[in-house]
Every structure is written in C-alpha cells, then in structure tokens.
Motif scaffolding. Sequence first.
Motif, PDB file in Angstrom:
ATOM      1  N   SER A  10      -1.024   9.574  -5.703  1.00  0.00           N
ATOM      2  CA  SER A  10      -2.230   9.280  -4.917  1.00  0.00           C
ATOM      3  C   SER A  10      -3.449   9.880  -5.591  1.00  0.00           C
ATOM      4  O   SER A  10      -3.359  10.893  -6.296  1.00  0.00           O
ATOM      5  N   VAL A  14      -8.058  11.443  -2.330  1.00  0.00           N
ATOM      6  CA  VAL A  14      -7.838  10.284  -1.470  1.00  0.00           C
ATOM      7  C   VAL A  14      -8.093  10.644  -0.001  1.00  0.00           C
ATOM      8  O   VAL A  14      -7.861  11.778   0.415  1.00  0.00           O
ATOM      9  N   ASP A  16      -7.036   9.158   3.718  1.00  0.00           N
ATOM     10  CA  ASP A  16      -6.083   8.198   4.276  1.00  0.00           C
ATOM     11  C   ASP A  16      -5.952   8.419   5.779  1.00  0.00           C
ATOM     12  O   ASP A  16      -4.897   8.808   6.289  1.00  0.00           O
ATOM     13  N   TYR A  20      -1.500   5.521   5.771  1.00  0.00           N
ATOM     14  CA  TYR A  20      -0.757   4.521   4.991  1.00  0.00           C
ATOM     15  C   TYR A  20       0.238   5.175   4.034  1.00  0.00           C
ATOM     16  O   TYR A  20       1.355   4.703   3.852  1.00  0.00           O
ATOM     17  N   ILE A  21      -0.211   6.247   3.408  1.00  0.00           N
ATOM     18  CA  ILE A  21       0.623   6.864   2.368  1.00  0.00           C
ATOM     19  C   ILE A  21       1.856   7.520   2.989  1.00  0.00           C
ATOM     20  O   ILE A  21       2.990   7.314   2.526  1.00  0.00           O
ATOM     21  N   PHE A  63      -1.578   4.951  -5.121  1.00  0.00           N
ATOM     22  CA  PHE A  63      -2.594   4.765  -4.084  1.00  0.00           C
ATOM     23  C   PHE A  63      -3.920   5.297  -4.599  1.00  0.00           C
ATOM     24  O   PHE A  63      -4.034   6.484  -4.887  1.00  0.00           O
ATOM     25  N   MET A  87      -7.187   2.006  -2.163  1.00  0.00           N
ATOM     26  CA  MET A  87      -7.518   2.777  -0.969  1.00  0.00           C
ATOM     27  C   MET A  87      -9.020   2.717  -0.682  1.00  0.00           C
ATOM     28  O   MET A  87      -9.561   3.562   0.016  1.00  0.00           O
ATOM     29  N   PRO A  98      -3.294  -1.600   1.316  1.00  0.00           N
ATOM     30  CA  PRO A  98      -2.151  -0.806   1.796  1.00  0.00           C
ATOM     31  C   PRO A  98      -1.328  -1.518   2.872  1.00  0.00           C
ATOM     32  O   PRO A  98      -0.102  -1.356   2.906  1.00  0.00           O
TER      33      PRO A  98
END
Lengths: 273, 273, 273, 273
Positions: A10, A14, A16, A20-21, A63, A87, A98
């Motif tokens: 990732s 990032v 999020d 999603y991750i 990601f 992302m 995603p």
Amino acid sequence: MKANSVGIISRLDVKDPKGYIADMVKKLSYKVKLFLDPVTASLAGVAEATEIDEIYADLILIFGGDGTILRSLQLLPKPTPILGINMGEVGFLTVVDPETAFYMIDDVLDNYEVVERARLAVKLNDFELPCAMNEAVIITSRPAKISQFKIHVDGKFMEDFRADGVVIATPTGSTAYAMSAGGPILDPRVDGIIVVPLAPYKLSARPWVVPGESVVRLELMKEDKESMVVVDGQYTASVRKSDVLTFTRCDTPALFVKFGDKFYELVREKLGR
Amino acid sequence: MKANSVGIISRLDVKDPKGYIADMVKKLSYKVKLFLDPVTASLAGVAEATEIDEIYADLILIFGGDGTILRSLQLLPKPTPILGINMGEVGFLTVVDPETAFYMIDDVLDNYEVVERARLAVKLNDFELPCAMNEAVIITSRPAKISQFKIHVDGKFMEDFRADGVVIATPTGSTAYAMSAGGPILDPRVDGIIVVPLAPYKLSARPWVVPGESVVRLELMKEDKESMVVVDGQYTASVRKSDVLTFTRCDTPALFVKFGDKFYELVREKLGR
Amino acid sequence: MKANSVGIISRLDVKDPKGYIADMVKKLSYKVKLFLDPVTASLAGVAEATEIDEIYADLILIFGGDGTILRSLQLLPKPTPILGINMGEVGFLTVVDPETAFYMIDDVLDNYEVVERARLAVKLNDFELPCAMNEAVIITSRPAKISQFKIHVDGKFMEDFRADGVVIATPTGSTAYAMSAGGPILDPRVDGIIVVPLAPYKLSARPWVVPGESVVRLELMKEDKESMVVVDGQYTASVRKSDVLTFTRCDTPALFVKFGDKFYELVREKLGR
Amino acid sequence: MKANSVGIISRLDVKDPKGYIADMVKKLSYKVKLFLDPVTASLAGVAEATEIDEIYADLILIFGGDGTILRSLQLLPKPTPILGINMGEVGFLTVVDPETAFYMIDDVLDNYEVVERARLAVKLNDFELPCAMNEAVIITSRPAKISQFKIHVDGKFMEDFRADGVVIATPTGSTAYAMSAGGPILDPRVDGIIVVPLAPYKLSARPWVVPGESVVRLELMKEDKESMVVVDGQYTASVRKSDVLTFTRCDTPALFVKFGDKFYELVREKLGR
C-alpha cells in the motif's frame, strides 16, 4: 495462470476510510498465502509484515497510485505480475478501483494473464541504476539553469543541444513526464525508446523515437553545471561532465496482470483536459 | 548479392547538363543487362526503352529526388532493390550524389545488401490503394475547410477531432509530411505507424505512434464535406462520409540498396534549418 | 543625444586577449568622464573603480553577453541607456562586436538614440522583486517534481495546471527561456506579457499572450512542494503554498542605445539551428 | 448608448424550432425600428426584408454561429455594433444564448457599451480584399501540396519556409484557425498580428506575434503552384507567383455589444477538449 501466494503493498501515506485494504486482506487470507508490506499489515491489523524487497509471491496487489507501483518495481526482489488498484484518481498503471477489485479478485487469482511492459536499463558510466518503467530524466540540479547534451544512437551522432534536460522514456512513460515535455503518445505495445529534450534552447528540437533494441548514449558537455539523473521519479544520482549515461532495453520487463485494455480511454480521460 | 540486370529510371523533368545519366548508362551497358525507362533512354540516346511497370531487374537505379522514388514504387511490377541518386539536393531516399554513384557502382553491383523499409497498406472501403512509402494524407478537398474524423486502433476507439486532415505515416515518412504536421522523428527501424492530426481544432491533439501490426481505421464524420486521400503525394482518391479508410502494414516492404547510414545526419542537415 | 559621461562594465569572468576593453577605456578617457566597474578597471590597469550600483552616467557600455546585461540591469542605480558589446557569440541584447564598437563609439557618443524595452514588475506577496528584462520563472526547487499552478489575469480565472513551472516573460524574453518552453516569438515592440507552462501535465496547455497592462496573478496550489521564483536567471526567492506572485508592467523600462535593428536576423541566426 | 433602430440577421440554414427568432422580432417591433434580413423576415412571417448590405441600424442582432458573424461583417454597409446570439453551441463571437438574449434585450437596447475588436486589412497587390476579423489563410489550391513563402515585417526580412500555407491572424482569430495551426492564444485586447506557418517543412518554424501597426508582406516564391487566400473562411481569391499580399491593421475595427467577458472561460470550455 493461477496465484497461490499474493503480496499486498500500500502507498506509504494511503488513506483508506472505507477499509478497502483491510477487507481485501481478510478476503484473501482464506484463499492464498499472503505477504503484507508493513503499511498494509498495519492497516489490516496484522502483526506479521514483510518488507517489499523480501516479498516472493505469485502476484502482487498494489493499493495506491502509479507512483506506488514505480517505487515497488524498484524494490521487489523478482519480476512479479502486479495488479494496481487506484486509491484516488485512476492512473495509467493502476486501472482498477478498489470496489471492482474486491468483487473480481477471486476470478483474477484463479485465472490471470500477464502482460509484459518494456523497461529501460540505465547505466551511469559502468554503474547500473534501477531499470526505468516510465523514464529517466537528466536535468540540471539548479532549476532553470541550462546544460548541454550530446546524444548518440547505436554509435551514430544524433543531436546535441542546450536544454534544461532530457527525458529518455519507454512507451509506457509516453503518457507521463515525456508527454509533459512535448513527446508523442506511444501505444505501450510499440517497441521503441523516446528521446525528448526538456526546454531546449533551439527552435528545431523535436521528439525522437528510436528502436527498442537501440543503445542510446548521453553525454553532458558543460564543465560547470552539476546535473542529476532521476529514474521514475524515485531514484536519483548525481551526474558530472565526464560522465556518460547509457540506455538500453532492460533484461526484465515489468509484469502486469491483464485487466481490460483501456489505454486510449485513459489518455482521453486523464490527459485530455 | 550480385546484380546481373539493372533498371534505370530518371525524373520526368530531370536536368542533367553534365551527362551523369548517359555516362552511367554507357558504363553499365558493358557490364549488365540494362532496362531504361523512356526518360533515361532518351537522355542516353538509346532507342529501346521499357515502361517502368515492365522493368523486371535485379536492381533499380533512380536518378531524381524522393518524389521520383515514391512514384516508381507505385509503378514497378515487383519489389526490387532501389538505389536513389539525387539530381538536386540530397533526399531521405536519394542519398548518393551522381559522381559518387558513378565511381562506386561497380562495387555496388558486385556485392550489395538490401534494406527493407516498411510501407503502409491503404484500403478505401474494400478497395486497395497503392501502399504508402511515406504517408497517406486524408484532407478536405477545399483547403482551409475543417472536417471531422474518428479513429479506431485494433477495434478500440482512439480519438475523434475536427481538423483539416490526418496524416497516417510510416517511420520513413516521419521526416516528410508527418514532420510538417508536428509529428515526432522516428528512426526508420522502429516498427510503428504514426497518426498526426493536421491543424486540429482542439488544444489537446497530440501525435500518436501505434504498433506496426495495428489496424488503424479512420472514419469521416461530416456529411457535407468532400475529402480526398493522397498516397505519397502521387495517388489521389475521393472520400465521402460513409467511407472507411483502413491502414495496415503492407505485405511488400520497399527494398533499398544499403548505402551508408546517414539518417541522423540527414535529419540535422535537411530539416534543421 | 550626446553622452558626456560613460560607465563601462565587463563580465565577471571576461577573457579579453586582444585588449578590446583596455583600448576602449583608453580611447574614451580622452573624450568623456568615465566610470569603470572593478573588472573593467582591473583589465584597463586603472586604479579607480566604481561599483555598478554607484555608476551614474549618461550611457553604459557593457562588455560580455546577455547575462552581463541582465545582471547589470538589476544593479544599476538609475535607468541608463546601455550598449551591449558581445565578447563571445552575438546575443539578443549584445549586438555589437568589440571591433565595430571601437570604430563607431565616437559617433555613438555624439549622437545616440534610446530604445525602451518593457520590463516586468514581480511581486511576491507584498514584496517587490527586481523587475525582469526577460522573464520570471516559477519552478519547483527539486527538479522533475511537478507542482500545481493557478493563474488569473485582471481578476479573471485563466487556467490551472500541474507542471514543472511557469514562465512569465516580456516580448524581449520571448527569444530566451520562454522560447525553450515552447512559447511564440514576439517582436520586442509588441505590448504583451507571455505566459508559458513549463512541462505541463496535460495535453491542452498552450502558450498565452496577454496585454502588457494586465495584472497576472499566479498561485501555487500544492502544500508540500517548495518552489522558487528566478528573475532573469539572476535573482532567486523561495515560494510556498500560501504565496501569491503578481506580474505587471515595470514602471522603469530598460533603455538601450539604438544600434541597427537586427531582431529577425538574430532569431534566424541564433535560434534557427 | 441607446439603440433606436435594430437589424436582425439569421444564419442561412438556421433551425429555430422553439421560435426564438420570431419571438425576438415581435418583442422588438413594439420598441424600435427594425430591419430584418430575408432569412429573419421569412422566419418571423414578415413581408418586408432588407438585404444585409443595406441595413443601416444602430445595433445588429445576429442569430447563428461565429460563421454568420464573419459573413455579416463582410456584408454590412457600415461598422455597426453586433450582439451575437448562438443558435447551437456557444462561440467566441456569439456568446449569448437565445433565452438570455430575450430577457436581457430591453436593458441592452436602452444602455449598451461597445467593444472594438481589431481587424486585418488584406491587400492582394493593389487590390483591397475584405478586412479579416479572424484571419487570412494563404494555402495551396491543391491540398497537401507544399508551397514556398517569404515574409517581411516593416521592410525587414523575417523568415522564408516551405509549407502548406500561412495563417495571418488577429488576436480574436487566435482561438480559430491560428490555434489549429499551433499558434498561441492571445487575449483579444493584445495589439498584435499573429503569423503561423501551416505544416511547415522545417523543424525550426515557430509562431510569431508582431505589432498591430506592422506591415506584414507575404510573397509566394514558387512558380508552378497556384494558391489562394481565404479571408475568414468567407472570401476567396487566387494568388500566383508574382503576387504580393500585404497585411495591416484595418481602418474599421469590428464593433461588438459588450456582454459579459468570458474569454478565458470560453477557451477552457470550447478548446480544452
């Protein structure tokens, strides 16, 4: 092909909020052997993490944006097929969002095809720099200071010019920095190397495309100007007058998981405005 | 390779006050079977002439400029290696001057190598036009009137735009009309097709390079504008709205006698100013 | 006009093996009141020197290149007509060679005309930077890192884009950095300001020319990128996100001694190749 | 200013299913003296019509696109302020939509301001052609055939080149054909003339901007190529080798009714994609 082990990387910073991750990690943990880089492990609440340069997997999910992929390509210990999941805004290398990725991932892991993308080997004198997925930029260290360059292709003198710098790009890189410098758009399947002067101080400079199997040789001609070479915006090295940079096809192309083929659509969408 | 028969073609309006062509005919008449096109025969005072489309020889000498070669390529009955001898300024296809040609010709005929140059097959609906050595230009018949074009590559929508026209060029043609329209310079060894809009009425139009094995499909979108397609500046056909033009690699590349390799030098000399 | 006092300025690292500068000093010392900058005084073996920012003279001779003139314009204490004498290759501002200057100087001093060249006032927030003869370049401090810019003209939103930088140039500067960035060539008599994005990351960016009396306002939109503004390649200041740069016509144009009018010739000669 | 008489002109092939034009005629017939061109009269069911070249009014409404305005400017018997109402997509000269025009027209007629837009006087040898609002294009009559041009500005040799043609444009025309040919975007308030080669056969050709008060002189250098000059896409004349075209500022600028000032917005909207 079928993937039995998957790495997940990732972007360093990032965000999020929708998880999603973590969702992807959970879903895949039932299905394949997983290697999570430290950022991903932290986001997913998993204790065990693997540094990127130690991830040996059948397939890598990334990601982030194109930059995350460019960075990973320089770190991964072996050529591994990558599926880029954007992302933020869609990128040229991160073409899946995603949500789509979450719903499609089972099918992908069970049966995926690999697309090769040519990279550029970069040598500074006898020293090998990382291969470039997009481009190598040679540019004066002090912005807005002009330098002088001389280029040979396969031993033939091509051109010399005074300029801020030069971009040597792959077809994949034709939609990145080379485009900003005025280069043509190349379908990524074209087998060529793009050479574009950056702010050249003469009216007649034009972008060039030379064969993918060429040896492009770049010399810096000015004594007093320090320059640098930047590979994919990630790796930087100093260059001085007596130095010679050599560009050839990289032995190991980048591998991507085939996922639709929206190249022309992306050019219109991302670069059109 | 060794040539036992040689065709000689001269530019229709060639001027040869120093008698280079007659001298060459005389010299070669002792050595090989000769076929002279009517212009050459007349200049050399030879009674017997052969029309270009009936010259079956091992090798063809062409006295003239690039235009003479483009015309001959559309007329010759079979792919034959060509050596272009410039009777004015040097060209990209006519790289030898007549004096050098005279002194070198024995060596050339005894032992020559052939270089292939890719051409472009052009289809107007189901009708095959001559293959293009340099380019096909699609352009409105009334100058300065804009038309509308839509381009697909291998079945994918690439771009649509309003423009005076479009240039679809080979790498060899990258130093001809495609260059004037703003295209990049391609080393002739690159395997690609160049697509350049001609005076496009939008800011974001950019030249493209697509793979040499692509199918490029061009549609005209405007009802009321008559256009035409011009192949290598030699062959012209009318195009109307419902028409579709298709561009692919030509089955028969052009053949040239290898004579030095001055591509980059020529670009600097001929186009630099 | 007639000059009774003359300043002479020489390039910091000037090489003058033929003694042009010393000869000129000697010749003029019989005729007018002379002010020599330290470099010139040293070359001429004269003890007394005057710093550039203290030279109050009717007319200034500058031995060097365009860069020496750009530097002197920022240092001179009052607007003074300049005659640029090139000590290497001809420049756009240094159009006389030293031998011609030596023979013509009597006539020039007895009867010269002055040409005004518009300069650009540059403000960083409320702080006034030196006026630009050629251009102000706003560029990221780390080469090859993209930034984001937003431009207003006379209060109207003009354009925003991601780019390496922006060049804001005078007509005089249209043959300098703005040309390298892809800008048009402006006759120096045009009353306009040129705005050219530097390596913009979108296909549709195009150079602009706005009226000379406009207020051009430039904002940096990215938090994390440090940039700088460089005036005429001489003066540098840091720029950060909340900063606003404003460009207007400078109250004091640069003054040049009229000496032929070779603008179009210079463009062809200097930039053509 | 206040308008007591109004002319109304409509595009030859205008489609007006919602009856905007008839409504406007009806509304204004109670308020001012009206002159309707034949198309408008027919659409409004009015018997009496006035040819465009006989409309003497305080103000002209034009329903159509930019082309309708360009045509009317060549026909109107005296300089009259124009308000362009777009009957399709917005244009650079037709900036009001018909509904807005209907509601605003009372205010406009009672109190309007006039904006002048410079036009270009075009002379073919000693013969005066209509003034150009946007541009004059000199182009070979046979498309895709190159010609040779030589340009002088105020008696100084500027440049010669082989090209398909040349565009000489006003600032207003910088967003029309000159833009397609690669020219810069000029704010319409800039006082300049734009010179852009059309598909020039040399690498170093660049757009120029010269002062609005310049005399631009264009010569055709090739014996055997017939060319033509097209003014604003409306007026066409043949040009041959010995002919000289001269471009200067037109004595009578075009007059437009001031209606907002959306120039930069229009460039982004209309040309950005």
